[in-house]
Design a protein around this motif. Sequence first.
Motif, PDB file in Angstrom:
ATOM      1  N   HIS A   7      24.489  41.534  19.960  1.00  0.00           N
ATOM      2  CA  HIS A   7      23.186  41.306  20.586  1.00  0.00           C
ATOM      3  C   HIS A   7      23.110  42.056  21.919  1.00  0.00           C
ATOM      4  O   HIS A   7      22.087  42.676  22.227  1.00  0.00           O
ATOM      5  N   LYS A   8      24.151  42.008  22.716  1.00  0.00           N
ATOM      6  CA  LYS A   8      24.172  42.697  24.004  1.00  0.00           C
ATOM      7  C   LYS A   8      24.112  44.218  23.828  1.00  0.00           C
ATOM      8  O   LYS A   8      23.451  44.915  24.598  1.00  0.00           O
ATOM      9  N   VAL A   9      24.812  44.739  22.818  1.00  0.00           N
ATOM     10  CA  VAL A   9      24.769  46.176  22.545  1.00  0.00           C
ATOM     11  C   VAL A   9      23.357  46.585  22.152  1.00  0.00           C
ATOM     12  O   VAL A   9      22.819  47.589  22.625  1.00  0.00           O
ATOM     13  N   TYR A  10      22.728  45.789  21.293  1.00  0.00           N
ATOM     14  CA  TYR A  10      21.361  46.068  20.857  1.00  0.00           C
ATOM     15  C   TYR A  10      20.389  45.986  22.036  1.00  0.00           C
ATOM     16  O   TYR A  10      19.496  46.832  22.179  1.00  0.00           O
ATOM     17  N   GLU A  11      20.576  45.005  22.898  1.00  0.00           N
ATOM     18  CA  GLU A  11      19.726  44.851  24.071  1.00  0.00           C
ATOM     19  C   GLU A  11      19.861  46.064  24.994  1.00  0.00           C
ATOM     20  O   GLU A  11      18.860  46.605  25.484  1.00  0.00           O
ATOM     21  N   ALA A  12      21.073  46.514  25.205  1.00  0.00           N
ATOM     22  CA  ALA A  12      21.305  47.683  26.057  1.00  0.00           C
ATOM     23  C   ALA A  12      20.673  48.934  25.443  1.00  0.00           C
ATOM     24  O   ALA A  12      20.096  49.764  26.156  1.00  0.00           O
ATOM     25  N   GLU A  13      20.754  49.058  24.140  1.00  0.00           N
ATOM     26  CA  GLU A  13      20.156  50.199  23.449  1.00  0.00           C
ATOM     27  C   GLU A  13      18.634  50.183  23.620  1.00  0.00           C
ATOM     28  O   GLU A  13      18.019  51.224  23.870  1.00  0.00           O
ATOM     29  N   LEU A  14      18.020  49.017  23.488  1.00  0.00           N
ATOM     30  CA  LEU A  14      16.574  48.907  23.674  1.00  0.00           C
ATOM     31  C   LEU A  14      16.173  49.241  25.106  1.00  0.00           C
ATOM     32  O   LEU A  14      15.149  49.903  25.339  1.00  0.00           O
ATOM     33  N   LEU A  15      16.955  48.797  26.062  1.00  0.00           N
ATOM     34  CA  LEU A  15      16.659  49.102  27.462  1.00  0.00           C
ATOM     35  C   LEU A  15      16.765  50.599  27.741  1.00  0.00           C
ATOM     36  O   LEU A  15      15.933  51.169  28.460  1.00  0.00           O
ATOM     37  N   ARG A  16      17.777  51.257  27.176  1.00  0.00           N
ATOM     38  CA  ARG A  16      17.913  52.708  27.351  1.00  0.00           C
ATOM     39  C   ARG A  16      16.741  53.443  26.719  1.00  0.00           C
ATOM     40  O   ARG A  16      16.200  54.393  27.294  1.00  0.00           O
ATOM     41  N   GLU A  17      16.336  53.013  25.535  1.00  0.00           N
ATOM     42  CA  GLU A  17      15.210  53.652  24.852  1.00  0.00           C
ATOM     43  C   GLU A  17      13.914  53.463  25.653  1.00  0.00           C
ATOM     44  O   GLU A  17      13.127  54.406  25.793  1.00  0.00           O
ATOM     45  N   ALA A  18      13.699  52.274  26.180  1.00  0.00           N
ATOM     46  CA  ALA A  18      12.503  52.024  26.988  1.00  0.00           C
ATOM     47  C   ALA A  18      12.508  52.882  28.248  1.00  0.00           C
ATOM     48  O   ALA A  18      11.469  53.428  28.646  1.00  0.00           O
ATOM     49  N   ALA A  19      13.654  53.022  28.877  1.00  0.00           N
ATOM     50  CA  ALA A  19      13.750  53.854  30.078  1.00  0.00           C
ATOM     51  C   ALA A  19      13.468  55.319  29.749  1.00  0.00           C
ATOM     52  O   ALA A  19      12.790  56.016  30.511  1.00  0.00           O
ATOM     53  N   ALA A  20      13.961  55.786  28.612  1.00  0.00           N
ATOM     54  CA  ALA A  20      13.712  57.173  28.209  1.00  0.00           C
ATOM     55  C   ALA A  20      12.231  57.399  27.937  1.00  0.00           C
ATOM     56  O   ALA A  20      11.659  58.433  28.327  1.00  0.00           O
ATOM     57  N   GLN A  21      11.576  56.454  27.271  1.00  0.00           N
ATOM     58  CA  GLN A  21      10.146  56.589  27.001  1.00  0.00           C
ATOM     59  C   GLN A  21       9.344  56.551  28.293  1.00  0.00           C
ATOM     60  O   GLN A  21       8.375  57.292  28.462  1.00  0.00           O
ATOM     61  N   ARG A  22       9.729  55.696  29.218  1.00  0.00           N
ATOM     62  CA  ARG A  22       9.049  55.607  30.505  1.00  0.00           C
ATOM     63  C   ARG A  22       9.192  56.921  31.269  1.00  0.00           C
ATOM     64  O   ARG A  22       8.226  57.436  31.835  1.00  0.00           O
ATOM     65  N   LEU A  23      10.390  57.483  31.255  1.00  0.00           N
ATOM     66  CA  LEU A  23      10.632  58.749  31.941  1.00  0.00           C
ATOM     67  C   LEU A  23       9.811  59.872  31.317  1.00  0.00           C
ATOM     68  O   LEU A  23       9.235  60.712  32.016  1.00  0.00           O
ATOM     69  N   ALA A  24       9.728  59.896  29.993  1.00  0.00           N
ATOM     70  CA  ALA A  24       8.934  60.918  29.313  1.00  0.00           C
ATOM     71  C   ALA A  24       7.455  60.773  29.673  1.00  0.00           C
ATOM     72  O   ALA A  24       6.756  61.773  29.892  1.00  0.00           O
TER      73      ALA A  24
END
Length: 59
Positions: A7-24
């Motif tokens: 669950h923590k790995v999945y949560e971290a992955e979602l946070l990284r993806e959200a940050a990448a989309q925000r940056l884009a």
Amino acid sequence: MFEYRMHKVYEAELLREAAAQRLAGEARATRRNRRHTGHEAEGRVGHLRDLRDRFAHAA
């Protein structure tokens, strides 16, 4: 315990993806704003129609 770690790995992955989309999105907005503000700084570009209205025709 394994499920919690997954669950923590999945949560971290979602946070990284959200940050990448925000940056884009921020990069797109910056390019769009730079493109529009650059034209305003240079002023209006005259067209041929403007030149005909401004100068008299030669005889």
